[in-house]
Design an enzyme around this catalytic site. Sequence first.
Site, PDB file in Angstrom:
ATOM      1  N   ASP A  44     -52.899 -19.044 -62.571  1.00 54.72           N
ATOM      2  CA  ASP A  44     -54.331 -19.450 -62.536  1.00 54.72           C
ATOM      3  C   ASP A  44     -54.955 -18.004 -62.904  1.00 54.72           C
ATOM      4  O   ASP A  44     -55.947 -17.885 -63.596  1.00 54.72           O
ATOM      5  CB  ASP A  44     -54.785 -19.859 -61.187  1.00 54.72           C
ATOM      6  CG  ASP A  44     -54.976 -21.386 -61.324  1.00 54.72           C
ATOM      7  OD1 ASP A  44     -54.345 -22.068 -61.888  1.00 54.72           O
ATOM      8  OD2 ASP A  44     -56.031 -22.099 -60.582  1.00 54.72           O
ATOM      9  N   ASP A  95     -48.780  -8.867 -54.575  1.00 58.24           N
ATOM     10  CA  ASP A  95     -50.086  -8.442 -54.383  1.00 58.24           C
ATOM     11  C   ASP A  95     -50.573  -7.454 -55.405  1.00 58.24           C
ATOM     12  O   ASP A  95     -51.637  -7.316 -56.147  1.00 58.24           O
ATOM     13  CB  ASP A  95     -50.572  -8.041 -53.112  1.00 58.24           C
ATOM     14  CG  ASP A  95     -49.579  -7.041 -52.375  1.00 58.24           C
ATOM     15  OD1 ASP A  95     -48.328  -6.882 -53.059  1.00 58.24           O
ATOM     16  OD2 ASP A  95     -49.839  -6.667 -51.385  1.00 58.24           O
ATOM     17  N   LYS A 133     -42.328 -10.601 -52.676  1.00 56.68           N
ATOM     18  CA  LYS A 133     -42.965  -9.867 -51.298  1.00 56.68           C
ATOM     19  C   LYS A 133     -41.896  -9.703 -50.193  1.00 56.68           C
ATOM     20  O   LYS A 133     -42.148 -10.078 -49.311  1.00 56.68           O
ATOM     21  CB  LYS A 133     -44.153 -10.920 -50.835  1.00 56.68           C
ATOM     22  CG  LYS A 133     -44.990 -10.346 -49.751  1.00 56.68           C
ATOM     23  CD  LYS A 133     -46.015  -9.567 -50.365  1.00 56.68           C
ATOM     24  CE  LYS A 133     -46.776  -9.105 -48.972  1.00 56.68           C
ATOM     25  NZ  LYS A 133     -47.838  -7.891 -49.267  1.00 56.68           N
ATOM     26  N   ASP A 180     -47.938 -20.513 -58.787  1.00 56.78           N
ATOM     27  CA  ASP A 180     -49.219 -21.326 -58.850  1.00 56.78           C
ATOM     28  C   ASP A 180     -50.711 -20.089 -59.161  1.00 56.78           C
ATOM     29  O   ASP A 180     -51.393 -20.486 -59.723  1.00 56.78           O
ATOM     30  CB  ASP A 180     -49.303 -22.173 -57.328  1.00 56.78           C
ATOM     31  CG  ASP A 180     -50.654 -23.028 -57.633  1.00 56.78           C
ATOM     32  OD1 ASP A 180     -50.977 -23.519 -58.983  1.00 56.78           O
ATOM     33  OD2 ASP A 180     -51.253 -23.157 -56.380  1.00 56.78           O
ATOM     34  N   TYR A 211     -43.812 -25.593 -51.378  1.00 59.05           N
ATOM     35  CA  TYR A 211     -44.174 -26.888 -51.985  1.00 59.05           C
ATOM     36  C   TYR A 211     -43.420 -28.208 -51.324  1.00 59.05           C
ATOM     37  O   TYR A 211     -43.883 -29.145 -51.050  1.00 59.05           O
ATOM     38  CB  TYR A 211     -44.438 -27.023 -53.167  1.00 59.05           C
ATOM     39  CG  TYR A 211     -45.607 -26.268 -53.903  1.00 59.05           C
ATOM     40  CD1 TYR A 211     -46.103 -25.006 -53.563  1.00 59.05           C
ATOM     41  CD2 TYR A 211     -46.441 -27.257 -54.768  1.00 59.05           C
ATOM     42  CE1 TYR A 211     -47.213 -24.742 -54.245  1.00 59.05           C
ATOM     43  CE2 TYR A 211     -47.390 -26.467 -55.239  1.00 59.05           C
ATOM     44  CZ  TYR A 211     -47.865 -25.507 -54.961  1.00 59.05           C
ATOM     45  OH  TYR A 211     -49.058 -24.814 -55.504  1.00 59.05           O
TER      46      TYR A 211
HETATM   47  C1  IPM Z   1     -50.628 -26.531 -60.877  1.00 61.26           C
HETATM   48  C2  IPM Z   1     -51.407 -27.158 -59.951  1.00 61.26           C
HETATM   49  C3  IPM Z   1     -50.581 -28.026 -58.939  1.00 61.26           C
HETATM   50  C4  IPM Z   1     -49.882 -27.095 -58.391  1.00 61.26           C
HETATM   51  C5  IPM Z   1     -51.429 -29.050 -58.129  1.00 61.26           C
HETATM   52  C6  IPM Z   1     -52.286 -29.981 -58.858  1.00 61.26           C
HETATM   53  C7  IPM Z   1     -50.623 -29.575 -57.121  1.00 61.26           C
HETATM   54  O1  IPM Z   1     -52.342 -26.291 -59.250  1.00 61.26           O
HETATM   55  O2  IPM Z   1     -49.704 -27.102 -61.476  1.00 61.26           O
HETATM   56  O3  IPM Z   1     -50.638 -25.110 -60.923  1.00 61.26           O
HETATM   57  O4  IPM Z   1     -50.360 -26.447 -57.324  1.00 61.26           O
HETATM   58  O5  IPM Z   1     -48.574 -26.773 -58.650  1.00 61.26           O
HETATM   59 MG    MG Z   2     -52.116 -24.568 -60.112  1.00 59.69          MG
END
Ligand code: IPM
Ligand code: MG
Length: 365
Positions: A256, A228, A196, A252, A146
């Site tokens: 999710d 993975d 990894k 990230d 990032y």
């Molecule tokens: C998160 C989001 C952010 C990230 C985006 C909105 C830039 O997906 O906080 O997980 O990738 O960190």
């Molecule tokens: Mg995210």
Amino acid sequence: MAVYKIALLDGDGIGPEIMAEAVKILNLVAERNAIAFDLSPGAFGASAYFSHGHTFPDETKALCDEADAILKGPIGLSHEESKKIPVDMQPERGALLPLRRRYDTFANFRPVYLPKVIAHFSPLKPEIIGDGIDFIIIRELVGGLYFGHKEMGVNAQGKRYVIESLEYDEDQIARIAKVAFETAQKRKKVLHNIHKSNVLKSSVLWNEVMGEVSVDYPDVEVRHILVDAAATYLCLNPGQFDVMVMENMFGDILSDQGGGILGSLGLMPSACIGPDKAYYEPSHGSAPDIAGQGIANPYSMIGSVAMMLEMSFGMELEAKNVWRAMQSVFAQGYSTADLSKPGADVKMIGTARFGDLVAAELARL
Ligand code: IPM
Ligand code: MG
């Protein structure tokens, strides 16, 4: 009377709607604890670009600098709408990453919490969920891909190319490692280190530093898992995890997946902690497709309030009460639209009603 200054950045899309519910809870918490929250709204995200010409305006920076903590809603526009904002100013690159960098919020806590009473929202089978799922992802938030060196251009062969570097130094790894070990010490004393190292040199250094830091935490068992494989185990046997630590991009993605385990990203609050400042935000996006309809689930926003109460203001018991209040609303058979299919045997409620019910439950605790 203690007064805490909180900057409220409600953001884009469903942000204002779910922030309104978070404010209901903050007001109630202030009242019943005889403290005051000084709440100051600030423009942030795409909406700030259209009102102030910048996604992270100077006024908002000043407000956040002054605040004891920041509560932030989701940001971002649909892919099409985003094109109205210059690429480098778009809310993710122009506001969110600069916010993280400004306050050096390197430690991102993302709880994946599925007690039995909300297990019916999960797509996982009951035998996999067992007595419930309760682990926390600790994601390094200000390093890695990032924030590494980026370059785009045309090479000597006339081909377009891109370079994006995954950068860490040992201090950046050591500080997140310490946070992870300390969190593991307070919980089950098992830390899963996600990496990894069979491919990435960054993971080789990461693991080396993890090993060095672990010497100071002999009571914590470290288990190393390739990222993975970890993704597979999160589906097959999530109950084995308690505290997981990983670099920015892995975090990230796997966080999710955590939302997927719960049944919705709407159940994913988070805390982003730096040396002097912390901000709190849902892990999900601004859902422009359902904005303004009053159907968004404010759980992640209210959960972020709970995390703020605990981590910024030391109000551990009240934080637990907020979590419990949200669970008991679901335990009564209520659901928000993100969690159940039409026709499911639930009492479907919208954003404001969920907030009201949580407030009513909290008032009883
Ligand atoms: C998160 C989001 C952010 C990230 C985006 C909105 C830039 O997906 O906080 O997980 O990738 O960190
Ligand atoms: Mg995210």
